[in-house]
Write a protein that holds these residues in place. Structure first.
Motif, mmCIF file in Angstrom:
data_model
loop_
_atom_site.group_PDB
_atom_site.id
_atom_site.type_symbol
_atom_site.label_atom_id
_atom_site.label_comp_id
_atom_site.label_asym_id
_atom_site.label_seq_id
_atom_site.Cartn_x
_atom_site.Cartn_y
_atom_site.Cartn_z
ATOM 1 N N PHE A 29 0.817 -1.204 0.000
ATOM 2 C CA PHE A 29 0.000 0.000 0.000
ATOM 3 C C PHE A 29 0.847 1.248 0.000
ATOM 4 O O PHE A 29 0.585 2.194 -0.744
ATOM 5 N N SER A 30 1.875 1.294 0.830
ATOM 6 C CA SER A 30 2.660 2.520 0.949
ATOM 7 C C SER A 30 3.398 2.862 -0.338
ATOM 8 O O SER A 30 3.823 3.999 -0.521
ATOM 9 N N ALA A 31 3.542 1.913 -1.236
ATOM 10 C CA ALA A 31 4.212 2.165 -2.507
ATOM 11 C C ALA A 31 3.219 2.368 -3.643
ATOM 12 O O ALA A 31 3.623 2.426 -4.801
ATOM 13 N N SER A 32 1.966 2.482 -3.317
ATOM 14 C CA SER A 32 0.919 2.578 -4.321
ATOM 15 C C SER A 32 0.321 3.976 -4.349
ATOM 16 O O SER A 32 -0.087 4.497 -3.310
ATOM 17 N N ALA A 33 0.258 4.556 -5.536
ATOM 18 C CA ALA A 33 -0.546 5.761 -5.703
ATOM 19 C C ALA A 33 -2.010 5.359 -5.630
ATOM 20 O O ALA A 33 -2.386 4.250 -6.020
ATOM 21 N N MET A 34 -2.832 6.268 -5.131
ATOM 22 C CA MET A 34 -4.251 5.980 -4.931
ATOM 23 C C MET A 34 -5.102 7.030 -5.604
ATOM 24 O O MET A 34 -4.673 8.171 -5.797
ATOM 25 N N GLY A 35 -6.316 6.635 -5.937
ATOM 26 C CA GLY A 35 -7.229 7.575 -6.563
ATOM 27 C C GLY A 35 -8.644 7.368 -6.080
ATOM 28 O O GLY A 35 -8.985 6.320 -5.514
ATOM 29 N N TRP A 36 -9.462 8.387 -6.290
ATOM 30 C CA TRP A 36 -10.900 8.321 -6.034
ATOM 31 C C TRP A 36 -11.626 8.586 -7.343
ATOM 32 O O TRP A 36 -11.269 9.520 -8.072
ATOM 33 N N PHE A 37 -12.612 7.781 -7.605
ATOM 34 C CA PHE A 37 -13.482 7.936 -8.758
ATOM 35 C C PHE A 37 -14.924 7.941 -8.278
ATOM 36 O O PHE A 37 -15.215 7.536 -7.160
ATOM 37 N N ARG A 38 -15.820 8.364 -9.138
ATOM 38 C CA ARG A 38 -17.244 8.305 -8.815
ATOM 39 C C ARG A 38 -18.038 7.996 -10.068
ATOM 40 O O ARG A 38 -17.609 8.277 -11.177
ATOM 41 N N GLN A 39 -19.207 7.419 -9.836
ATOM 42 C CA GLN A 39 -20.101 7.090 -10.949
ATOM 43 C C GLN A 39 -21.528 7.387 -10.540
ATOM 44 O O GLN A 39 -22.053 6.786 -9.589
ATOM 45 N N ALA A 40 -22.127 8.294 -11.259
ATOM 46 C CA ALA A 40 -23.526 8.633 -11.036
ATOM 47 C C ALA A 40 -24.396 7.756 -11.922
ATOM 48 O O ALA A 40 -23.932 7.249 -12.952
ATOM 49 N N PRO A 41 -25.661 7.570 -11.569
ATOM 50 C CA PRO A 41 -26.551 6.732 -12.380
ATOM 51 C C PRO A 41 -26.607 7.204 -13.824
ATOM 52 O O PRO A 41 -26.802 8.388 -14.097
ATOM 53 N N GLY A 42 -26.401 6.266 -14.740
ATOM 54 C CA GLY A 42 -26.490 6.592 -16.153
ATOM 55 C C GLY A 42 -25.288 7.312 -16.723
ATOM 56 O O GLY A 42 -25.300 7.711 -17.896
ATOM 57 N N LYS A 43 -24.252 7.491 -15.905
ATOM 58 C CA LYS A 43 -23.061 8.201 -16.372
ATOM 59 C C LYS A 43 -21.824 7.306 -16.271
ATOM 60 O O LYS A 43 -21.815 6.305 -15.559
ATOM 61 N N THR A 91 -23.642 13.625 -6.088
ATOM 62 C CA THR A 91 -24.279 12.346 -5.802
ATOM 63 C C THR A 91 -23.769 11.270 -6.751
ATOM 64 O O THR A 91 -23.813 11.424 -7.965
ATOM 65 N N ALA A 92 -23.251 10.196 -6.174
ATOM 66 C CA ALA A 92 -22.661 9.113 -6.964
ATOM 67 C C ALA A 92 -22.193 8.008 -6.029
ATOM 68 O O ALA A 92 -22.169 8.189 -4.797
ATOM 69 N N VAL A 93 -21.817 6.906 -6.628
ATOM 70 C CA VAL A 93 -21.068 5.886 -5.893
ATOM 71 C C VAL A 93 -19.597 6.245 -6.028
ATOM 72 O O VAL A 93 -19.102 6.457 -7.139
ATOM 73 N N TYR A 94 -18.913 6.315 -4.896
ATOM 74 C CA TYR A 94 -17.507 6.697 -4.886
ATOM 75 C C TYR A 94 -16.636 5.454 -4.704
ATOM 76 O O TYR A 94 -16.883 4.635 -3.811
ATOM 77 N N THR A 118 -18.869 3.233 -2.241
ATOM 78 C CA THR A 118 -19.752 3.697 -1.178
ATOM 79 C C THR A 118 -20.640 4.803 -1.734
ATOM 80 O O THR A 118 -20.175 5.665 -2.474
ATOM 81 N N GLN A 119 -21.925 4.751 -1.396
ATOM 82 C CA GLN A 119 -22.889 5.686 -1.952
ATOM 83 C C GLN A 119 -22.843 7.023 -1.212
ATOM 84 O O GLN A 119 -22.885 7.066 0.018
#
Length: 124
Positions: A29-43, A91-94, A118-119
C-alpha cells in the motif's frame, strides 16, 4: 495484491460535508498511488482525485477542486477523501482505487485495484 474497502458514504444536505475512508490490505500500500473515482446513475465513471505514494502529490478534477481534499496515512493503510460544500451533482457511488506505481494517475485504466464503492447522496 491490495484489497480496498470504502466507508463513510451517506446522505447529506447540500453544503454539508462527508469524509470517505478507504482501508487497504496488503504490504504494497505505501508504494501505491491511490485515486478516487465516482459514478452517477447513467453516467460513466469519473476521476475525482489522486494522491502519490508519499502524499505530497495530489491532483483534483476541476469539478471538485477547492472543495475536496485527498490525503493518506500510510501507517494506517488508509486513504481519505474529505468532501466539503457538497452539491447535488456530487451524488454518486464513490470508488477507491490503487495502482502498482508510486505516481498518481487520472485514468481508470491506470489503476489495478478497486474497492466496492460507497454511496454518497446529496439532497438539495
Amino acid at each position: 495484491q491490495v484489497q480496498l474497502a470504502e466507508s463513510g458514504g451517506g446522505l447529506v444536505q447540500a453544503g454539508g460535508s462527508l469524509r470517505l475512508s478507504c482501508a487497504a490490505s496488503g504490504r504494497t500500500f505505501s508504494a501505491s498511488a491511490m485515486g478516487w473515482f465516482r459514478q452517477a446513475p447513467g453516467k460513466e465513471r469519473e476521476w475525482v482525485a489522486a494522491i502519490g505514494w508519499t502524499g505530497s502529490s495530489t491532483h483534483y478534477a476541476d469539478s471538485v477542486k477547492g472543495r475536496f481534499t485527498v490525503s493518506r496515512d500510510n501507517a494506517r493503510n488508509t486513504v481519505y477523501l474529505q468532501m466539503n460544500n457538497l452539491k447535488p451533482m456530487d451524488t454518486a457511488v464513490y470508488y477507491c482505487a490503487g495502482r502498482r506505481f508510486t505516481s498518481p494517475a487520472t485514468l481508470a485504466d491506470d489503476y489495478d485495484y478497486w474497492g466496492q464503492g460507497t454511496q454518497v447522496t446529496v439532497s438539495s
